[in-house]
Design a protein around this motif. Structure first.
Motif, PDB file in Angstrom:
ATOM      1  N   LEU A  84       0.833  -1.198   0.000  1.00 51.62           N
ATOM      2  CA  LEU A  84       0.000   0.000   0.000  1.00 51.62           C
ATOM      3  C   LEU A  84       0.875   1.258   0.000  1.00 51.62           C
ATOM      4  CD1 LEU A  84      -3.086   0.636   2.189  1.00 51.62           C
ATOM      5  CD2 LEU A  84      -1.295   2.311   2.101  1.00 51.62           C
ATOM      6  N   VAL A  85       1.850   1.312   0.896  1.00 47.88           N
ATOM      7  CA  VAL A  85       2.722   2.492   0.991  1.00 47.88           C
ATOM      8  C   VAL A  85       3.584   2.621  -0.264  1.00 47.88           C
ATOM      9  CG1 VAL A  85       4.621   3.528   2.289  1.00 47.88           C
ATOM     10  CG2 VAL A  85       2.684   2.540   3.501  1.00 47.88           C
ATOM     11  N   GLN A  86       4.088   1.509  -0.777  1.00 42.98           N
ATOM     12  CA  GLN A  86       4.894   1.572  -1.998  1.00 42.98           C
ATOM     13  C   GLN A  86       4.071   2.081  -3.178  1.00 42.98           C
ATOM     14  OE1 GLN A  86       6.269  -2.508  -1.932  1.00 42.98           O
ATOM     15  NE2 GLN A  86       8.304  -1.890  -1.239  1.00 42.98           N
ATOM     16  N   ASP A  87       2.857   1.578  -3.329  1.00 43.05           N
ATOM     17  CA  ASP A  87       1.994   2.051  -4.410  1.00 43.05           C
ATOM     18  C   ASP A  87       1.682   3.530  -4.262  1.00 43.05           C
ATOM     19  OD1 ASP A  87       1.918  -0.378  -5.672  1.00 43.05           O
ATOM     20  OD2 ASP A  87      -0.065  -0.943  -4.914  1.00 43.05           O
ATOM     21  N   PHE A  88       1.398   3.960  -3.043  1.00 42.74           N
ATOM     22  CA  PHE A  88       1.121   5.369  -2.795  1.00 42.74           C
ATOM     23  C   PHE A  88       2.345   6.224  -3.126  1.00 42.74           C
ATOM     24  CE2 PHE A  88       1.187   9.054   0.059  1.00 42.74           C
ATOM     25  CZ  PHE A  88       0.035   9.698  -0.375  1.00 42.74           C
ATOM     26  N   ALA A  89       3.521   5.815  -2.673  1.00 37.14           N
ATOM     27  CA  ALA A  89       4.744   6.585  -2.912  1.00 37.14           C
ATOM     28  C   ALA A  89       5.043   6.710  -4.407  1.00 37.14           C
ATOM     29  CB  ALA A  89       5.921   5.947  -2.185  1.00 37.14           C
ATOM     30  N   ARG A  90       4.763   5.669  -5.183  1.00 32.42           N
ATOM     31  CA  ARG A  90       4.997   5.722  -6.634  1.00 32.42           C
ATOM     32  C   ARG A  90       4.051   6.697  -7.320  1.00 32.42           C
ATOM     33  NH1 ARG A  90       5.386   0.147  -6.443  1.00 32.42           N
ATOM     34  NH2 ARG A  90       3.292  -0.091  -7.273  1.00 32.42           N
ATOM     35  N   ARG A  91       2.869   6.869  -6.756  1.00 28.21           N
ATOM     36  CA  ARG A  91       1.843   7.650  -7.434  1.00 28.21           C
ATOM     37  C   ARG A  91       1.651   9.062  -6.894  1.00 28.21           C
ATOM     38  NH1 ARG A  91       0.572   2.346  -7.448  1.00 28.21           N
ATOM     39  NH2 ARG A  91      -0.180   1.492  -9.401  1.00 28.21           N
ATOM     40  N   TYR A  92       2.181   9.353  -5.735  1.00 29.05           N
ATOM     41  CA  TYR A  92       1.946  10.654  -5.110  1.00 29.05           C
ATOM     42  C   TYR A  92       2.873  11.693  -5.740  1.00 29.05           C
ATOM     43  CZ  TYR A  92       1.106  14.099  -1.413  1.00 29.05           C
ATOM     44  OH  TYR A  92       0.764  15.231  -0.721  1.00 29.05           O
ATOM     45  N   GLU A  93       2.312  12.702  -6.369  1.00 29.98           N
ATOM     46  CA  GLU A  93       3.079  13.665  -7.162  1.00 29.98           C
ATOM     47  C   GLU A  93       4.082  14.476  -6.348  1.00 29.98           C
ATOM     48  OE1 GLU A  93       0.233  17.520  -7.452  1.00 29.98           O
ATOM     49  OE2 GLU A  93      -0.435  15.741  -8.530  1.00 29.98           O
ATOM     50  N   HIS A  94       3.845  14.706  -5.064  1.00 28.53           N
ATOM     51  CA  HIS A  94       4.751  15.532  -4.276  1.00 28.53           C
ATOM     52  C   HIS A  94       6.052  14.810  -3.909  1.00 28.53           C
ATOM     53  CE1 HIS A  94       1.953  18.806  -3.993  1.00 28.53           C
ATOM     54  NE2 HIS A  94       1.003  17.950  -3.683  1.00 28.53           N
TER      55      HIS A  94
END
Length: 181
Positions: A167-177
């Motif tokens: 979950l965190v890895q997917d979020f980190a890959r997709r979060y623009e900031h």
């Protein structure tokens, strides 16, 4: 069986005695592995003291006053303390609610969460979180800073270890900031 929510903090092993001093300065420790902590009052604590999590609140002023300290803080306990040694000189300490109602109080009270964040700052905690069993986890503190990361769902999350990292890895890959600019 009822809910057994618990706050968990991971501290450097050498801060063990400081942790117990912190708890004693904010409540009482008993030989039974139980503590009572004096938390600043908030509406959720008052609701708990009134029996508001029970099916029939009692609203008994005399009973409520037994749990309010002269400084206005509320005595909440028994909270069970358990330690577990971790690799790398770390100590995991869990403070577990004695009842389902207390578990719900742990989940809801802003004052109690703030108290655990303050303790984490004082003890240089590595990580502090609220374990809500199959309902998820709320991370409150990580490596020197308060955080608010709530992993929960309307369905049971099951094994967070298997679900959290992806979950965190997917979020980190997709979060623009997180992108370098």
């Amino acid at each position: 069986m009822g809910l057994d929510y618990r706050f968990v903090t991971v501290i450097p092993n050498e801060h063990r005695e400081r942790m117990y001093e912190y708890i004693k300065n904010n409540g009482a420790l008993f030989d039974s592995g139980c503590t009572v902590i004096h938390f600043p009052m908030d509406s959720f604590i008052l609701k708990y003291l009134e029996g508001g999590y029970d099916w029939k609140p009692h609203y008994d002023q005399e009973e409520i006053e037994k749990h309010i300290e002269p400084d206005g803080k509320a005595s909440i306990g028994c909270i069970y303390i358990k330690e577990r040694e971790q690799p790398g000189g770390e100590l995991e300490v869990s403070l577990t609610a004695a009842t389902t109602d207390m578990s719900l109080l742990f989940r809801d009270s802003f004052s109690i969460s703030k108290w655990f964040v303050q303790m984490s700052i004082e003890l240089n905690s590595i990580l502090t979180y609220l374990d809500k069993e199959d309902d998820g986890v709320r991370i409150l503190f990580y490596q020197g800073a308060p955080v608010q990361l709530d992993l929960s769902s309307d369905t049971h999350l099951g094994n967070l270890r298997d679900r959290f990292l992806p979950l965190v890895q997917d979020f980190a890959r997709r979060y623009e900031h997180f992108e370098d600019r």
